[in-house]
Design a protein around this motif. Structure first.
Motif, mmCIF file in Angstrom:
data_model
loop_
_atom_site.group_PDB
_atom_site.id
_atom_site.type_symbol
_atom_site.label_atom_id
_atom_site.label_comp_id
_atom_site.label_asym_id
_atom_site.label_seq_id
_atom_site.Cartn_x
_atom_site.Cartn_y
_atom_site.Cartn_z
ATOM 1 N N PRO A 188 30.527 45.611 42.405
ATOM 2 C CA PRO A 188 31.523 44.749 43.200
ATOM 3 C C PRO A 188 32.132 45.574 44.573
ATOM 4 N N PHE A 189 32.390 46.780 43.902
ATOM 5 C CA PHE A 189 33.300 47.633 45.011
ATOM 6 C C PHE A 189 32.232 48.262 45.981
ATOM 7 N N LEU A 190 30.746 48.215 45.661
ATOM 8 C CA LEU A 190 29.946 48.512 46.720
ATOM 9 C C LEU A 190 29.540 47.236 47.539
ATOM 10 N N ILE A 191 28.223 47.187 48.117
ATOM 11 C CA ILE A 191 27.683 46.026 48.634
ATOM 12 C C ILE A 191 26.222 46.214 48.148
ATOM 13 N N SER A 192 26.045 46.181 46.648
ATOM 14 C CA SER A 192 24.868 46.588 45.794
ATOM 15 C C SER A 192 24.078 45.110 45.657
ATOM 16 N N ASP A 193 24.492 44.187 46.278
ATOM 17 C CA ASP A 193 23.377 42.920 46.267
ATOM 18 C C ASP A 193 22.615 42.965 47.601
ATOM 19 N N ILE A 194 22.846 44.020 48.314
ATOM 20 C CA ILE A 194 22.044 44.574 49.655
ATOM 21 C C ILE A 194 20.971 45.534 49.041
ATOM 22 N N LYS A 195 19.965 45.182 49.011
ATOM 23 C CA LYS A 195 18.978 46.271 48.417
ATOM 24 C C LYS A 195 18.318 47.188 49.535
ATOM 25 N N CYS A 196 18.603 48.364 49.192
ATOM 26 C CA CYS A 196 18.026 49.251 50.038
ATOM 27 C C CYS A 196 16.332 49.162 50.100
ATOM 28 N N ARG A 197 15.901 49.409 51.214
ATOM 29 C CA ARG A 197 14.350 49.595 51.506
ATOM 30 C C ARG A 197 14.243 51.046 51.750
ATOM 31 N N TYR A 198 13.687 51.779 51.111
ATOM 32 C CA TYR A 198 13.422 53.416 51.293
ATOM 33 C C TYR A 198 12.062 53.341 52.093
ATOM 34 N N TRP A 199 11.999 54.257 52.931
ATOM 35 C CA TRP A 199 10.882 54.117 53.760
ATOM 36 C C TRP A 199 10.410 55.705 54.140
ATOM 37 N N GLY A 200 9.284 55.683 54.635
ATOM 38 C CA GLY A 200 8.555 57.051 55.171
ATOM 39 C C GLY A 200 8.036 56.781 56.484
ATOM 40 N N LYS A 201 6.863 57.559 56.773
ATOM 41 C CA LYS A 201 6.488 57.334 58.163
ATOM 42 C C LYS A 201 5.877 55.665 58.372
ATOM 43 N N GLU A 202 5.940 55.108 57.277
ATOM 44 C CA GLU A 202 5.180 53.607 57.498
ATOM 45 C C GLU A 202 6.120 52.672 58.533
ATOM 46 N N ILE A 203 7.415 53.218 58.401
ATOM 47 C CA ILE A 203 8.549 52.587 59.004
ATOM 48 C C ILE A 203 8.265 52.324 60.549
ATOM 49 N N GLN A 204 7.257 53.260 61.124
ATOM 50 C CA GLN A 204 7.145 53.572 62.567
ATOM 51 C C GLN A 204 6.514 52.046 62.914
ATOM 52 N N THR A 205 5.848 51.489 62.306
ATOM 53 C CA THR A 205 5.213 49.999 62.707
ATOM 54 C C THR A 205 6.191 48.790 62.264
ATOM 55 N N ASN A 206 7.289 49.116 61.524
ATOM 56 C CA ASN A 206 8.155 47.959 61.187
ATOM 57 C C ASN A 206 9.533 48.371 61.296
ATOM 58 N N VAL A 207 10.071 48.752 62.729
ATOM 59 C CA VAL A 207 11.230 49.167 62.667
ATOM 60 C C VAL A 207 12.189 47.966 62.558
ATOM 61 N N PRO A 208 13.322 47.953 62.229
ATOM 62 C CA PRO A 208 14.402 46.950 62.156
ATOM 63 C C PRO A 208 14.641 46.314 63.635
ATOM 64 N N GLU A 209 14.534 45.068 63.816
ATOM 65 C CA GLU A 209 14.920 44.674 65.240
ATOM 66 C C GLU A 209 16.181 44.994 65.791
ATOM 67 N N SER A 210 16.249 45.291 67.036
ATOM 68 C CA SER A 210 17.375 45.825 67.769
ATOM 69 C C SER A 210 18.014 44.643 68.186
ATOM 70 N N ILE A 211 19.322 44.859 68.179
ATOM 71 C CA ILE A 211 20.267 43.915 68.552
ATOM 72 C C ILE A 211 21.221 44.093 69.824
ATOM 73 N N HIS A 212 21.028 43.072 70.726
ATOM 74 C CA HIS A 212 21.560 43.152 72.049
ATOM 75 C C HIS A 212 23.164 43.636 72.124
ATOM 76 N N PHE A 213 23.519 44.504 72.844
ATOM 77 C CA PHE A 213 25.065 45.158 72.858
ATOM 78 C C PHE A 213 25.940 43.936 72.922
#
Length: 419
Positions: free
Chosen positions: A134-159
């Motif tokens: 509970p002291f962390l944000i552990s219910d948000i699961k990390c998604r570890y990645w390599g070069k494959e993220i090149q085609t699945n970049v998280p969506e950019s958000i407008h300033f």
């Protein structure tokens, strides 16, 4: 009398009229508060209190722990959420004289003449043998990645959306939690825009680089600091601040201008790489987590030094939560014994081989208006060499401030308790 059960029945009947997302939220809030909190029986032993709960769970509580966690106004401030009672003043052999249960609260009269009252729900929520997640944000699961993220970049958000909408700010911070980085698009090319985003997350961490800085390539004699970031040469991937006792948590990179070619930003999921190493060589991870090595930053009127492990592991969950790796700032390795040197290089190079593998790289070209936020405890950053003039602004943000903000936003917008 309109009871809780009647409310739940009506909620189920009319749930078809409520949007699915809202309906799930209502049910989750309701059941979180009512499940598993009723004490059905208790038993006193020599050193602890045994409580039986309505779901057939039982939990033990040491008397000293219970007295130490008294929540009355003399022992605990509900305004500041801090202890008032000094632990060393509690008798080590404290024990209850009388225990009673009434209206969902356990009342204990203690041998030191103090009276404590605990709610059943509080006792259940805080029973022993739980991790400190509970002291962390552990219910948000990390998604570890390599070069494959090149085609699945998280969506950019407008300033503008990040600045005006709390939901968009939270989405940005959740991207950092999940992927280790996030991108803000259409960001005005000013130092003030970096300061604006950093103040929404926490505040810029001031170091000898300043609070918010502008990095422009120059000749060696004209560099603001003795740092290759101010040149145009390629920079191997690394984390910043290994020479600080507390490495920066987040780092921002905001492109203002680039008139030449090259200069791609290179990112590597350092914790993802460490997890890969753990699968093939767990001894290497264990060794790099317990072996402290030196790092130094030196220039005129400045000498920062720190010792620390390359990999940090949560002692409770056993999860890797930080990598500290910067070959350029690693100092003379004279702190290990003769017999340890060969072992260190074997394990260290095994880790570097994964980190610098092309399979681990994500490359992106920062263009004016793109602001990149990186979790410096997880993701290594570097760049390719470039020509022409290239100007980037940026800043550091403490990990504590980032975690505080995401917890508070998740409580306000998602109903996930922060405490």
């Amino acid at each position: 009398m309109y009871t809780l059960n009647m409310f739940l029945k009506n909620l189920r009947i009319y749930s078809c009229l409520i949007p699915n997302k809202v309906c799930k939220r209502l049910f989750s809030l309701t059941f979180i508060k009512q499940v598993n909190t009723c004490v059905t029986n208790w038993e006193l032993s020599k050193k602890y209190l045994l409580l039986n709960f309505s779901d057939h769970e039982e939990h033990k509580y040491h008397y000293l722990w219970l007295r130490d966690h008294c929540r009355c106004s003399k022992c605990y401030s509900n305004t500041t959420h801090a202890r008032i009672q000094q632990t060393h003043k509690i008798p080590a052999n404290i024990y209850p004289l009388h225990v009673s249960l009434n209206n969902g609260c356990l009342r204990i009269e203690w041998s030191d003449n103090h009276i404590s009252i605990y709610s059943e729900s509080w006792l259940f929520q805080n029973h022993y043998n739980k991790s400190l997640e509970p002291f962390l944000i552990s219910d948000i699961k990390c998604r570890y990645w390599g070069k494959e993220i090149q085609t699945n970049v998280p969506e950019s958000i407008h300033f503008e959306n990040v600045c005006k909408e709390k939901e968009d700010l939270l989405k940005l911070l959740e991207n950092v939690a999940i992927y280790g980085f996030a991108i803000v698009k259409n960001t005005p090319t000013t130092l003030e825009s970096v300061r604006t985003i950093s103040n929404l997350i926490g505040y810029p961490r001031k170091t000898f680089y300043g609070d918010v800085w502008l990095t422009t390539n120059r000749s060696e004699e004209d560099m603001d600091h003795a740092d290759l970031a101010y040149s145009n040469v390629a920079l191997p991937c690394h984390t910043d601040g290994t020479y600080f006792l507390d490495s920066p948590g987040l780092q921002m990179f905001h492109c203002h201008e680039h008139t030449g070619t090259g200069g791609e930003t290179v990112l590597v999921d350092g914790i993802g790489a460490a997890e890969k190493l753990k699968l093939t060589n767990p001894n290497a991870v264990e060794y790099l987590a317990k072996t402290w090595i030196p790092a130094t930053y030196y220039e005129k009127d400045r000498c920062s030094k720190a010792l620390g492990p390359i990999i940090k592991i949560n002692p409770y969950s056993k999860e890797i939560y930080q990598v500290r790796i910067n070959d350029g700032d690693r100092d003379v390795l004279n702190c290990l014994s003769f017999d340890e040197i060969e072992k260190f290089y074997n394990h260290y190079i095994a880790f570097l081989d994964i980190i610098y593998s092309k399979e681990q790289e994500f490359r992106l070209k920062l263009t004016p208006g793109n602001l990149l936020i990186v979790n410096n405890w997880r993701v290594l950053h570097g760049r390719t060499s470039f020509s022409g003039k290239r100007s980037l602004s940026g800043c550091y943000i403490n990990m504590d401030d980032y975690l505080s903000t995401i917890r508070v936003l998740r409580e306000h917008l998602r109903g996930i308790p922060s405490k």
